[in-house]
Write a protein that holds these residues in place. Structure first.
Motif, mmCIF file in Angstrom:
data_model
loop_
_atom_site.group_PDB
_atom_site.id
_atom_site.type_symbol
_atom_site.label_atom_id
_atom_site.label_comp_id
_atom_site.label_asym_id
_atom_site.label_seq_id
_atom_site.Cartn_x
_atom_site.Cartn_y
_atom_site.Cartn_z
ATOM 1 N N ILE A 172 5.903 11.806 -18.771
ATOM 2 C CA ILE A 172 5.521 10.920 -17.668
ATOM 3 C C ILE A 172 4.640 9.781 -18.186
ATOM 4 C CG2 ILE A 172 4.171 10.778 -15.541
ATOM 5 C CD1 ILE A 172 6.922 12.006 -15.145
ATOM 6 N N ALA A 173 3.705 10.108 -19.088
ATOM 7 C CA ALA A 173 2.844 9.076 -19.673
ATOM 8 C C ALA A 173 3.672 8.030 -20.412
ATOM 9 C CB ALA A 173 1.820 9.712 -20.610
ATOM 10 N N ALA A 174 4.681 8.480 -21.156
ATOM 11 C CA ALA A 174 5.554 7.557 -21.884
ATOM 12 C C ALA A 174 6.351 6.685 -20.908
ATOM 13 C CB ALA A 174 6.499 8.337 -22.791
ATOM 14 N N CYS A 175 6.814 7.278 -19.815
ATOM 15 C CA CYS A 175 7.556 6.511 -18.809
ATOM 16 C C CYS A 175 6.671 5.446 -18.166
ATOM 17 C CB CYS A 175 8.117 7.442 -17.743
ATOM 18 S SG CYS A 175 9.522 8.443 -18.306
ATOM 19 N N LEU A 192 11.237 11.904 -14.211
ATOM 20 C CA LEU A 192 10.449 11.612 -13.020
ATOM 21 C C LEU A 192 10.650 12.684 -11.947
ATOM 22 C CD1 LEU A 192 8.499 9.811 -11.600
ATOM 23 C CD2 LEU A 192 10.347 8.222 -11.083
ATOM 24 N N ASP A 193 11.878 13.147 -11.777
ATOM 25 C CA ASP A 193 12.153 14.219 -10.803
ATOM 26 C C ASP A 193 11.369 15.481 -11.149
ATOM 27 O OD1 ASP A 193 13.892 12.656 -9.339
ATOM 28 O OD2 ASP A 193 15.685 13.357 -10.379
ATOM 29 N N ALA A 194 11.364 15.808 -12.432
ATOM 30 C CA ALA A 194 10.624 16.996 -12.868
ATOM 31 C C ALA A 194 9.126 16.825 -12.620
ATOM 32 C CB ALA A 194 10.891 17.258 -14.351
ATOM 33 N N GLY A 195 8.639 15.616 -12.820
ATOM 34 C CA GLY A 195 7.219 15.349 -12.578
ATOM 35 C C GLY A 195 6.846 15.487 -11.110
ATOM 36 N N LEU A 196 7.705 14.984 -10.213
ATOM 37 C CA LEU A 196 7.434 15.073 -8.783
ATOM 38 C C LEU A 196 7.470 16.518 -8.283
ATOM 39 C CD1 LEU A 196 9.520 12.007 -7.527
ATOM 40 C CD2 LEU A 196 7.026 12.206 -7.538
ATOM 41 N N ILE A 203 0.074 15.884 -13.231
ATOM 42 C CA ILE A 203 1.429 15.392 -13.495
ATOM 43 C C ILE A 203 2.072 14.899 -12.199
ATOM 44 C CG2 ILE A 203 3.767 16.065 -14.194
ATOM 45 C CD1 ILE A 203 2.504 18.024 -16.163
ATOM 46 N N ARG A 204 1.893 15.667 -11.142
ATOM 47 C CA ARG A 204 2.514 15.298 -9.865
ATOM 48 C C ARG A 204 1.935 13.989 -9.327
ATOM 49 N NH1 ARG A 204 3.289 19.020 -4.515
ATOM 50 N NH2 ARG A 204 5.421 18.387 -4.062
ATOM 51 N N SER A 205 0.636 13.832 -9.441
ATOM 52 C CA SER A 205 -0.017 12.621 -8.963
ATOM 53 C C SER A 205 0.437 11.392 -9.744
ATOM 54 C CB SER A 205 -1.539 12.776 -9.062
ATOM 55 O OG SER A 205 -2.197 11.605 -8.657
ATOM 56 N N GLU A 206 0.496 11.519 -11.076
ATOM 57 C CA GLU A 206 0.953 10.403 -11.913
ATOM 58 C C GLU A 206 2.417 10.076 -11.649
ATOM 59 O OE1 GLU A 206 -0.769 8.357 -14.406
ATOM 60 O OE2 GLU A 206 -2.200 9.094 -12.915
ATOM 61 N N SER A 207 3.208 11.094 -11.391
ATOM 62 C CA SER A 207 4.630 10.883 -11.098
ATOM 63 C C SER A 207 4.805 10.136 -9.781
ATOM 64 C CB SER A 207 5.365 12.231 -11.045
ATOM 65 O OG SER A 207 5.263 12.911 -12.285
ATOM 66 N N ALA A 208 3.970 10.478 -8.790
ATOM 67 C CA ALA A 208 4.014 9.773 -7.511
ATOM 68 C C ALA A 208 3.672 8.298 -7.704
ATOM 69 C CB ALA A 208 3.042 10.424 -6.530
ATOM 70 N N GLU A 225 6.397 14.902 1.345
ATOM 71 C CA GLU A 225 5.791 16.236 1.278
ATOM 72 C C GLU A 225 4.400 16.161 0.648
ATOM 73 O OE1 GLU A 225 6.457 20.456 -1.088
ATOM 74 O OE2 GLU A 225 8.171 19.112 -0.818
ATOM 75 N N MET A 226 4.273 15.373 -0.410
ATOM 76 C CA MET A 226 2.989 15.221 -1.088
ATOM 77 C C MET A 226 1.969 14.512 -0.201
ATOM 78 S SD MET A 226 4.486 14.122 -4.824
ATOM 79 C CE MET A 226 2.895 13.816 -5.554
ATOM 80 N N PHE A 227 2.428 13.562 0.595
ATOM 81 C CA PHE A 227 1.538 12.813 1.470
ATOM 82 C C PHE A 227 0.807 13.743 2.438
ATOM 83 C CE2 PHE A 227 1.108 10.419 5.565
ATOM 84 C CZ PHE A 227 0.066 9.599 5.164
ATOM 85 N N ARG A 228 1.468 14.811 2.849
ATOM 86 C CA ARG A 228 0.885 15.754 3.804
ATOM 87 C C ARG A 228 0.101 16.885 3.125
ATOM 88 N NH1 ARG A 228 5.384 13.482 6.023
ATOM 89 N NH2 ARG A 228 5.024 12.624 8.105
#
Length: 453
Positions: A172-175, A192-196, A203-208, A225-228
């Motif tokens: 994710i950092a490289a992306c 990115l899908d794996a990160g989300l 990881i999830r926050s950075e992916s978002a 889903e993450m927003f809630r």
């Protein structure tokens, strides 16, 4: 008769004091500074001591001890009378400075040297065996933007290798670095899908964040889903991402988020609503109605959103309700001063001239205060930034100054970062490299600033 004489003498003394305070005006054919204000007449400001000249200025306003002008690139600047040796009318012509911007990247020679040194420093960090992977990735992205062909190829190869590694956080950092380089096509959707979907909060926050930056519509269900999610870091990142995707379904929840006690969630709501409500009068009015009895902090957040939406109630809330509150006054003044609000700038000058505690939080606020003044046109704030960059007592403060210089995008400030480039603290040096290179590559700067929001 004697009383009249005393009054006359007093009037002469007052006039003499006022005249002494006002800088000499030449070439005006009998006109005063007040008469030049608001006209199209061009003037040159001559700085006391150095005799440096700022040319092609239009007089906007004359204060009791200052003059506000508009530069030839439409910036507002303020000069204190005591800082000026002379103001000279230019006889209606545009004057060119002795040093012209270099072709290609529109930088003066000394600014080009800073960019060159930044690329050398980034190369050294990239090649260092003991540098952390994150710093090497940052340096690689810098080289990928501004390096020579061979350096670009080597840096790109490294980033792609990290992207394809088995470590998801690194991928994710490289992306994210690929995004900074403008190579969105090289960001793998499966990474990115794996990160989300990751169970790791960071990881999830950075992916978002990344999903929002690259307009990844496929990730919208995950982001909703993450927003809630109750965890602030998750929901805040998702809110910003959904706003970048233009998802207005979350507006009602964002309005409620303005009242959240968590600072990051409050800031995320301000960002998202400011993006989503442009031209949306119905939802803007709903926001006003629901928050009519909100606390002072929430009212401040509401005022900031409305101000960014050009709603007159925004300035009214901040100036009439928030500025008088001691605990919020400095933050409110910093917000308005960036647009040249004179009362706010006076508040910040008074705060700047007080004794500031030698602690990181206070020094961080001081540099942010100085930046607000500079954005409002006050060049006297620049020494605060210089002092912060020269001191290695608080590396996070040095990093913040580099970020703020990047965000301002004022090329003249590039030369200030020289001490930070040479810092032994790698984090400080990387931020300085980013600031320097962003002055030469506008799209890199835009992406960098977007990433920090």
């Amino acid at each position: 008769m004697r009383r009249l004489s005393l009054l006359a003498i007093t009037a002469v003394c007052i006039a003499a004091i006022a005249s002494a305070q006002t800088p000499t005006l030449t070439g005006a054919n009998g006109k005063t500074l007040q008469q030049l204000a608001g006209s199209d007449v061009l003037v040159t400001a001559v700085i006391n001591g150095s005799n440096a000249e700022d040319t092609n200025l239009r007089v906007l306003e004359i204060g009791p001890d200052y003059i506000a002008v508009q530069t030839d690139n439409n910036e507002r600047q303020t000069y204190l009378f005591k800082s000026l040796a002379e103001i000279r009318v230019q006889e209606g012509r545009i004057e060119k400075p002795d040093r012209q911007p270099a072709p290609g990247i529109n930088l003066l020679p000394e600014q080009q040297q800073i960019v060159k040194r930044a690329l050398e420093r980034a190369s050294a960090i990239f090649d260092a065996g003991d540098a952390s992977q994150n710093y090497k990735l940052d340096a690689a992205a810098i080289l990928g933007v501004g390096g020579e062909v061979a350096a670009k190829d080597k840096a790109s190869e490294y980033i792609l290798k990290i992207r394809d590694s088995n470590d998801l956080a690194s991928g994710i950092a490289a992306c994210m670095e690929l995004y900074l380089m403008g190579r969105v096509e090289d960001i793998k959707p499966e990474v990115l899908d794996a990160g989300l979907a990751s169970g790791n909060r960071v990881i999830r926050s950075e992916s978002a964040k990344l999903a929002g930056l690259i307009q990844y519509k496929k990730g919208e269900p995950d982001l909703l889903e993450m927003f809630r999610d109750r965890r602030p870091d998750i929901s805040s990142s998702a809110a910003r991402a959904l706003a970048r995707l233009g998802d207005k379904e979350i507006v009602a929840d964002l309005i409620l988020m303005l009242d959240d006690r968590n600072t990051d969630k409050g800031e995320a709501a301000i960002f998202a609503l400011s993006k989503l409500l442009s031209g949306d009068k119905a939802n803007t009015q709903l926001m006003k109605d629901q928050l009519a009895d909100a606390s002072s902090t929430t009212r401040f957040r509401l005022g900031r959103v409305l101000y960014k939406l050009d709603d007159p109630d925004g300035r009214k809330i901040i100036t009439e309700e928030i500025i008088p509150i001691p605990t919020l006054q400095t933050d409110a003044a910093m917000f308005l001063a960036k647009d040249g609000d004179l009362k706010s700038m006076d508040i910040l000058r008074e705060r700047r001239d007080q004794r500031i505690d030698e602690v990181e939080s206070a020094q961080t606020q001081l540099v942010e205060l100085a930046v607000a003044l500079r954005m409002g046109g006050d060049r006297t704030a620049i020494p605060v930034l210089q002092n912060a960059l020269r001191s290695d007592k608080f590396p996070p403060v040095q990093e913040r100054v580099c970020e703020l210089i990047t965000e301002m995008g004022i090329k003249d400030l590039t030369v200030l970062i020289q001490p930070a480039l040479e810092s032994q603290n790698t984090g400080v040096s990387v931020r300085a490299c980013q600031a320097a290179v962003s002055s030469a590559y506008a799209q890199f700067r835009e992406r960098l600033v977007d990433m920090w929001q």
